[in-house]
Scaffold this motif. Structure first.
Motif, PDB file in Angstrom:
ATOM      1  N   ASP A   1      49.455  66.101  57.967  1.00  0.00           N
ATOM      2  CA  ASP A   1      49.912  64.884  59.102  1.00  0.00           C
ATOM      3  C   ASP A   1      51.462  64.914  58.931  1.00  0.00           C
ATOM      4  O   ASP A   1      51.920  64.837  57.829  1.00  0.00           O
ATOM      5  CB  ASP A   1      49.107  63.659  58.942  1.00  0.00           C
ATOM      6  CG  ASP A   1      49.496  62.658  60.059  1.00  0.00           C
ATOM      7  OD1 ASP A   1      49.505  63.176  61.162  1.00  0.00           O
ATOM      8  OD2 ASP A   1      50.185  61.587  59.841  1.00  0.00           O
ATOM      9  N   GLY A   2      52.203  64.901  59.860  1.00  0.00           N
ATOM     10  CA  GLY A   2      53.537  64.625  59.715  1.00  0.00           C
ATOM     11  C   GLY A   2      54.188  63.267  59.372  1.00  0.00           C
ATOM     12  O   GLY A   2      53.298  62.213  59.451  1.00  0.00           O
ATOM     13  N   ASP A   3      55.215  63.169  58.606  1.00  0.00           N
ATOM     14  CA  ASP A   3      55.626  61.968  57.996  1.00  0.00           C
ATOM     15  C   ASP A   3      56.660  61.098  58.939  1.00  0.00           C
ATOM     16  O   ASP A   3      57.492  61.835  59.198  1.00  0.00           O
ATOM     17  CB  ASP A   3      56.240  62.211  56.508  1.00  0.00           C
ATOM     18  CG  ASP A   3      55.042  62.964  55.656  1.00  0.00           C
ATOM     19  OD1 ASP A   3      54.217  62.498  55.449  1.00  0.00           O
ATOM     20  OD2 ASP A   3      55.660  63.915  54.942  1.00  0.00           O
ATOM     21  N   ARG A   4      56.370  59.634  58.622  1.00  0.00           N
ATOM     22  CA  ARG A   4      57.281  58.918  59.374  1.00  0.00           C
ATOM     23  C   ARG A   4      57.704  59.289  60.832  1.00  0.00           C
ATOM     24  O   ARG A   4      58.910  59.276  61.095  1.00  0.00           O
ATOM     25  CB  ARG A   4      58.590  58.674  58.525  1.00  0.00           C
ATOM     26  CG  ARG A   4      58.149  58.269  57.083  1.00  0.00           C
ATOM     27  CD  ARG A   4      59.459  57.803  56.342  1.00  0.00           C
ATOM     28  NE  ARG A   4      59.263  57.189  55.005  1.00  0.00           N
ATOM     29  CZ  ARG A   4      59.131  57.945  53.906  1.00  0.00           C
ATOM     30  NH1 ARG A   4      59.088  59.119  53.726  1.00  0.00           N
ATOM     31  NH2 ARG A   4      58.740  57.353  52.849  1.00  0.00           N
ATOM     32  N   LEU A   5      56.776  59.872  61.517  1.00  0.00           N
ATOM     33  CA  LEU A   5      56.892  60.364  62.808  1.00  0.00           C
ATOM     34  C   LEU A   5      57.415  59.007  63.797  1.00  0.00           C
ATOM     35  O   LEU A   5      58.197  59.095  64.622  1.00  0.00           O
ATOM     36  CB  LEU A   5      55.940  61.005  63.429  1.00  0.00           C
ATOM     37  CG  LEU A   5      56.082  62.539  63.467  1.00  0.00           C
ATOM     38  CD1 LEU A   5      56.112  63.156  62.301  1.00  0.00           C
ATOM     39  CD2 LEU A   5      55.183  62.999  64.677  1.00  0.00           C
TER      40      LEU A   5
END
Length: 601
Positions: free
Chosen positions: A339-343
């Motif tokens: 999962d992408g971080d701080r989107l």
């Protein structure tokens, strides 16, 4: 800013389509089904002259060159679009919601063309549940201020508020009918035996596999049988892949004999094929074929005699007895959740529709590349929606696949030029293929969370937590008996990165250069020292331990260098955990060079 509206829609239920699954086909088809529904919703907005911001229009169009397999779910369940000033947002949302409902109904209604399946379900319950599945909520705001402000209002205030105040319909349950085995949300639609409400009267078939006592609601039936039966690779096929590659390299003639015997079982419908997955073409059958303990249940499910598997069992005995170093197939596989971080923070800084669309295009490019990346590592992609990924991968390929996903994500998002460069946290959970799929999914989600959050304060020394959140790789091992073990570190692009170290430790154990008891001895050493030990004493005792274990001197010197960073007993315990994780990776590693078609990336 130009007049107009910003429209947001969400489609669900995500939990029911994706999380509730007993078989890998349930998981994959549920993901694909939700993606198709979201795609239909976004396409409807696009066709009504809405300017799609997320997802990018490129991802809602069918691929120009269809792949041999159905593309994994790649459209996320949130749609954001700009409408012209003369548009009616309520009407656009109504038509888009109808497109979502119609997509779902097509999936459900096509099943009733199958007479066997139509006779297996209660028509009243089926109709009742079919019209009460899709959840689609919408909100819109006028674009009379900055884009960032309008987006925050529609997403955080209006849309979230609308979901919280969703329509609560009256319960429509039926007394005495068992609930779905997948999530217990609705009653089973499977027809009941005339003599008992507690037993269904459905004969399982290869086209509609059903376990003893299993109950399915309308969503469960659709996930199990929609779009015609397509055998999706099971957890056993993914787990068996390293052993199959070893056999192909070590003993091609017996590998060919194994393929031949499995083809015979496939002909009598006793073994499922996975022939629509090109990277498994060298052995296009379900992996349960190499796990004899599964033969009885396989025979029962297929409606054949266990004696039909006798020849296969005898062949497997010959293979393992005549190939030194091959061993028994290891029944463990890896699930990767990323999962992408701080989107949210990154998107909050975007104050332009054009930049947001560029960002959406980058995420679309990543999502569309994931399936190919996972296939290159002999795995199968369950879904890849935007920055969110779930895949099943053989244990020996898991670390390389995790790094490939992380590198690809950075490569596609970096050119957008966001104020804060994006990173991807990846969790790798290694579990037994006979564990319930629900448990394996929970392991993967927990590993992803660990990759993001990092160690708790009590796991770290003072001042050691500042860079331990987000942008992480976490690997956990869950044996069928005994406690699990996990390790985690921020991603690094150095030779000492966690994934590189784990592979190196795995090589030592695979080649018998380190004793398998070493990590347990390290744990005992840490306990003996306690919390007040100094770094010099710990390192000296580790060196003595290596000497006592008769580790080769050259390797011992190298290991002392690798452990020079140890300062506390917690560092020793983490080293022991790394070694335990590496031992499980070593169990699956290929001993000899693989055929070029299956080389490790």
């Amino acid at each position: 800013m130009d007049n107009g509206f910003l429209l947001a829609l969400t489609v669900g239920p995500v939990q029911e389509f994706i999380a509730a699954a007993r078989r890998t086909r349930d998981l994959w088809l549920g993901s694909k089904l939700l993606s198709d529904i979201c795609q239909a919703t976004a396409l409807s907005v696009h066709q009504q002259q809405g300017e799609l911001i997320f997802p990018h229009p490129s991802i809602i169009a069918p691929p120009a060159t269809p792949t041999p397999t159905n593309r994994a779910g790649a459209v996320a369940n949130v749609i954001l679009a700009r409408l012209a000033g003369d548009a009616d947002p309520a009407e656009v949302a109504r038509v888009a919601k109808n497109a979502a409902y119609q997509c779902w109904r097509r999936y459900a209604e096509e099943l009733m063309d199958d007479k066997h399946l139509a006779a297996s379900v209660d028509p009243l319950l089926w109709q009742q549940q079919k019209d009460d599945v899709i959840e689609c909520y919408s909100a819109w705001v006028p674009l009379d201020r900055s884009y960032a402000d309008a987006r925050a209002r529609v997403m955080q205030l209006l849309l979230h508020g609308r979901k919280s105040c969703r329509n609560f319909m009256a319960a429509s349950g039926v007394a005495g009918i068992p609930k779905s085995s997948l999530d217990g949300r609705r009653e089973s639609v499977l027809v009941r035996h005339p003599s008992s409400l507690l037993k269904h009267n459905v004969a399982p078939s290869p086209q509609f596999p059903l376990a003893d006592g299993e109950e399915l609601d309308v969503v469960g039936v659709v996930k199990r049988a929609a779009k015609g039966y397509q055998a999706y690779p099971s957890v056993a096929r993914v787990a068996a892949d390293p052993w199959l590659r070893k056999l192909e390299a070590l003993d091609p003639s017996r590998f060919a004999a194994l393929n031949h015997e499995c083809a015979r079982l496939n002909d009598v419908k006793a073994l499922n094929p996975v022939n629509k997955h090109p990277h498994y073409a060298y052995f296009p059958f379900d992996g349960t074929a190499v796990f004899p303990t599964r033969y009885e249940s396989m025979a029962k499910e297929a409606g054949v005699s266990k004696d039909d598997f006798a020849a296969l069992a005898a062949l497997l005995n010959k293979i393992t007895a005549n190939n030194r170093g091959l061993g028994q197939p290891d029944p463990y596989l890896a699930l990767i959740a990323a999962d992408g971080d701080r989107l949210g923070q990154a998107i909050a800084q975007i104050d332009s529709v054009a930049i947001h669309r560029e960002f959406s295009q980058a995420l679309a490019g990543f999502a569309l590349s994931v399936e190919s990346l996972v296939h290159q590592h002999q795995g199968v992609c369950v879904y890849a929606g935007g920055d969110d990924v779930l895949a099943m991968v053989p244990v020996d390929k898991a670390l390389a696949c995790a790094r490939a996903l992380r590198d690809a994500f950075i490569a596609v998002t970096e050119p957008v030029g966001l104020a804060t460069p994006l990173t991807l946290s990846v969790g790798v959970a290694i579990g037994h293929c006979m564990e319930p799929l629900e448990d394996l999914l929970n392991y993967a989600r927990a590993a992803e969370k660990f990759a993001k959050v990092g160690y708790t304060d009590r796991d770290t020394t003072p001042g050691d937590r500042a860079d331990k959140t987000r942008n992480g790789l976490a690997v956990s091992v869950h044996p069928r008996s005994g406690p699990g073990v996990k390790v985690r570190e921020p991603w690094q692009d150095t030779a000492n990165a966690l994934d590189k170290r784990l592979n190196e430790w795995a090589g030592y154990f695979r080649n018998n250069l380190l004793p398998t008891k070493l990590p347990y001895d390290l744990k005992q050493l840490a306990l003996a020292h306690g919390a007040l030990s100094c770094a010099e004493a710990l390192q000296a005792d580790i060196l003595l331990l290596l000497k006592r274990k008769q580790v080769e001197k050259t390797l011992r010197v190298d290991l002392v260098t690798k452990t020079a960073s140890i300062r506390t007993t917690k560092d020793v315990l983490r080293l022991a955990s790394e070694m335990l994780v590496a031992q499980k990776i070593a169990d699956a590693k290929v001993l000899q060079p693989e055929p070029s078609a299956h080389t490790e990336v």
